[in-house]
Write an enzyme that holds these catalytic residues in place. Sequence first.
Site, PDB file in Angstrom:
ATOM      1  N   GLY A   1      39.072  33.834  49.563  1.00  0.00           N
ATOM      2  CA  GLY A   1      38.649  33.919  47.946  1.00  0.00           C
ATOM      3  C   GLY A   1      39.919  34.602  47.481  1.00  0.00           C
ATOM      4  O   GLY A   1      40.818  35.226  48.327  1.00  0.00           O
ATOM      5  N   ASP A   2      40.150  34.474  46.379  1.00  0.00           N
ATOM      6  CA  ASP A   2      41.333  35.394  45.560  1.00  0.00           C
ATOM      7  C   ASP A   2      42.626  35.092  45.965  1.00  0.00           C
ATOM      8  O   ASP A   2      43.567  35.701  45.961  1.00  0.00           O
ATOM      9  CB  ASP A   2      41.138  37.086  45.922  1.00  0.00           C
TER      10      ASP A   2
ATOM     11  N   LYS B   1      43.706  30.817  43.010  1.00  0.00           N
ATOM     12  CA  LYS B   1      43.327  29.343  42.486  1.00  0.00           C
ATOM     13  C   LYS B   1      43.339  29.410  40.907  1.00  0.00           C
ATOM     14  O   LYS B   1      44.224  28.543  40.496  1.00  0.00           O
ATOM     15  CB  LYS B   1      41.870  29.255  42.792  1.00  0.00           C
TER      16      LYS B   1
ATOM     17  N   ASN C   1      30.407  35.044  40.677  1.00  0.00           N
ATOM     18  CA  ASN C   1      30.962  35.805  41.716  1.00  0.00           C
ATOM     19  C   ASN C   1      32.461  35.581  41.786  1.00  0.00           C
ATOM     20  O   ASN C   1      32.940  36.358  42.153  1.00  0.00           O
ATOM     21  CB  ASN C   1      30.365  35.382  42.962  1.00  0.00           C
TER      22      ASN C   1
ATOM     23  N   THR D   1      28.660  40.175  45.502  1.00  0.00           N
ATOM     24  CA  THR D   1      29.154  40.577  44.146  1.00  0.00           C
ATOM     25  C   THR D   1      27.968  40.972  43.321  1.00  0.00           C
ATOM     26  O   THR D   1      28.067  41.264  42.193  1.00  0.00           O
ATOM     27  CB  THR D   1      29.851  39.501  43.371  1.00  0.00           C
TER      28      THR D   1
ATOM     29  N   GLN E   1      35.821  30.675  45.576  1.00  0.00           N
ATOM     30  CA  GLN E   1      35.608  31.433  46.723  1.00  0.00           C
ATOM     31  C   GLN E   1      36.622  30.904  47.713  1.00  0.00           C
ATOM     32  O   GLN E   1      37.769  30.459  47.222  1.00  0.00           O
ATOM     33  CB  GLN E   1      34.235  31.299  47.456  1.00  0.00           C
TER      34      GLN E   1
ATOM     35  N   THR F   1      34.616  42.360  40.688  1.00  0.00           N
ATOM     36  CA  THR F   1      33.864  43.954  40.818  1.00  0.00           C
ATOM     37  C   THR F   1      34.969  44.872  40.847  1.00  0.00           C
ATOM     38  O   THR F   1      34.365  46.154  40.949  1.00  0.00           O
ATOM     39  CB  THR F   1      33.523  43.732  42.342  1.00  0.00           C
ATOM     40  N   GLY F   2      36.142  44.841  40.785  1.00  0.00           N
ATOM     41  CA  GLY F   2      37.002  45.902  40.841  1.00  0.00           C
ATOM     42  C   GLY F   2      37.181  46.347  42.264  1.00  0.00           C
ATOM     43  O   GLY F   2      38.103  47.708  42.388  1.00  0.00           O
TER      44      GLY F   2
ATOM     45  N   ASP G   1      55.829  37.292  46.777  1.00  0.00           N
ATOM     46  CA  ASP G   1      56.767  38.526  46.211  1.00  0.00           C
ATOM     47  C   ASP G   1      56.098  39.721  46.870  1.00  0.00           C
ATOM     48  O   ASP G   1      56.925  40.765  46.821  1.00  0.00           O
ATOM     49  CB  ASP G   1      56.592  38.554  44.728  1.00  0.00           C
TER      50      ASP G   1
ATOM     51  N   SER H   1      54.329  30.562  44.992  1.00  0.00           N
ATOM     52  CA  SER H   1      53.995  31.428  43.918  1.00  0.00           C
ATOM     53  C   SER H   1      54.548  32.809  44.048  1.00  0.00           C
ATOM     54  O   SER H   1      54.472  33.313  44.959  1.00  0.00           O
ATOM     55  CB  SER H   1      52.738  31.560  43.656  1.00  0.00           C
TER      56      SER H   1
ATOM     57  N   GLY I   1      54.728  35.542  41.615  1.00  0.00           N
ATOM     58  CA  GLY I   1      54.461  36.590  40.681  1.00  0.00           C
ATOM     59  C   GLY I   1      53.114  36.024  39.977  1.00  0.00           C
ATOM     60  O   GLY I   1      52.652  34.820  40.138  1.00  0.00           O
TER      61      GLY I   1
END
Length: 424
Positions: free
Chosen positions: A12-13, A16, A38, A129, A222, A299-300, A331, A410, A412
Amino acid sequence: MKVDVLLGLQWGDEGKGKVVDVLTPRYDLIARFQGGPNAGHSLEFNEIKHVLHTIPSGIFHPDKLNVIGNGVVIDPVIFKKEIESLERLGVDPRKNLVLSKKAHLILPSHRMLDAASEHSKGKAKIGSTLKGIGPTYMDKTGRNGIRIGDIFQASFEEKYRALVEKHQQLAALYDYPSDISDQEKEWFAGLEVIKSFRIEATEYLVNEALRKEERVLAEGAQGTLLDIDFGSYPFVTSSNTVTAGACTGLGIAPNKIGKVYGIFKAYCTRVGSGPFPTELEDSTGDLLRKQGNEFGSTTGRPRRTGWLDLVSLKYSCMINGVTDLILTKADVLSDFDSIMVAVAYRTSEAETSLELPYSLEETIDPQYIELPGWKADITQITSENEFPEELNAYLNFIEEYLELPITLVSVGPNRSQIIERYID
Ligand code: GDP
Ligand code: IMO
Ligand code: MG
């Protein structure tokens, strides 16, 4: 026309949200097919930094239709907040957002059960989460769930009460406090917001769009290594995050799948518990976290970090039928003299293996190749001709290993920071 799918190949993360936003001008319809709040999909453009949880990442393009498919689970409280924050930005999502009648609702008591389950697991917790995802999908497959279409039925209130009561009995087994009364007002207020949207049998809408030769992009949430079947079970989410999930989560036939964009970071991150073979629990890992700003969008929580793992990536490409790779956060590696990439695993059972073992929890000794870093700011680059030689070497190495092209890079978080490769 066919449906193109964009989904995460790691935990995940992967970026997307950003890339769906970039690709949206090429499509007519953007559809989320699984997961729920989530997810946290970040978009950046102009002066706006925005995180979406349930709403597809095409929402900032007013002329494109956005669909929340039947495979998604929706929390009315979070949905209402998402709508309100879009409205504050001058976006009117009622114009271009449609919800599936068949999408399941996350009740306040699902959130409570998620917390109870995690609490009962102690150290072995999943690191959920806590958005109620697991319990909601359990009710869906257990045939007890409540769907958006049910809101309009006379028996709705009764159904709701019966399910909450059942959840409270379950909570008692966990010996966990089950009073949700102070969350119910907000939840019912969220339902009113949901009711103000187009609610349809979106499987007809999507298939009709295809029949009319419209272009459809399915947006995953996810990542493949969090998939309920193919991820690092039990440290996974509760839905099929892979390409097949787009078929069941939208109602499209497998022969209607077109391109599959597999998105991955130039390194790895994971938030929550579970195995992570290339994890770096040292100053290099800290540097990756700092440079990549690796803190959860939902969730930080600080994300765990590690080197790129080509063994698991190859597996993800296989399961998803990836046709095009997208590499993000190139980057973030700009400060490293050299970059490690895992190309094989050494496990207790096999000397070296190119396959994922049954359990990633066993001791895995990743075998690395060291590649030179590019040590240059690449965030302002606008064409692949400007790529440092070492970055090209990094991309070529990955492409050769995975036997697939990296068509977008990508550099940035901003919408503008993306470079297309292989343009004729
Ligand atoms: P998603 O869940 O896959 O949509 O990803 P998230 O939005 O949770 O996490 C990705 C994070 O990286 C967000 O903060 C993005 O703004 C950011 N991001 C996306 N692409 C890039 C990139 O190429 N470089 C950098 N530095 N950040 C990026
Ligand atoms: P996006 O779409 C990263 C992780 C949680 C936990 C496990 C189970 O933004 O990439 P759940 O709440 O589903 O019961 O949690 O899955 N997880 C995510 N990690 N990105 C996500 O979504 C995630 N959604 C769930 O941290 O380990
Ligand atoms: Mg995210």
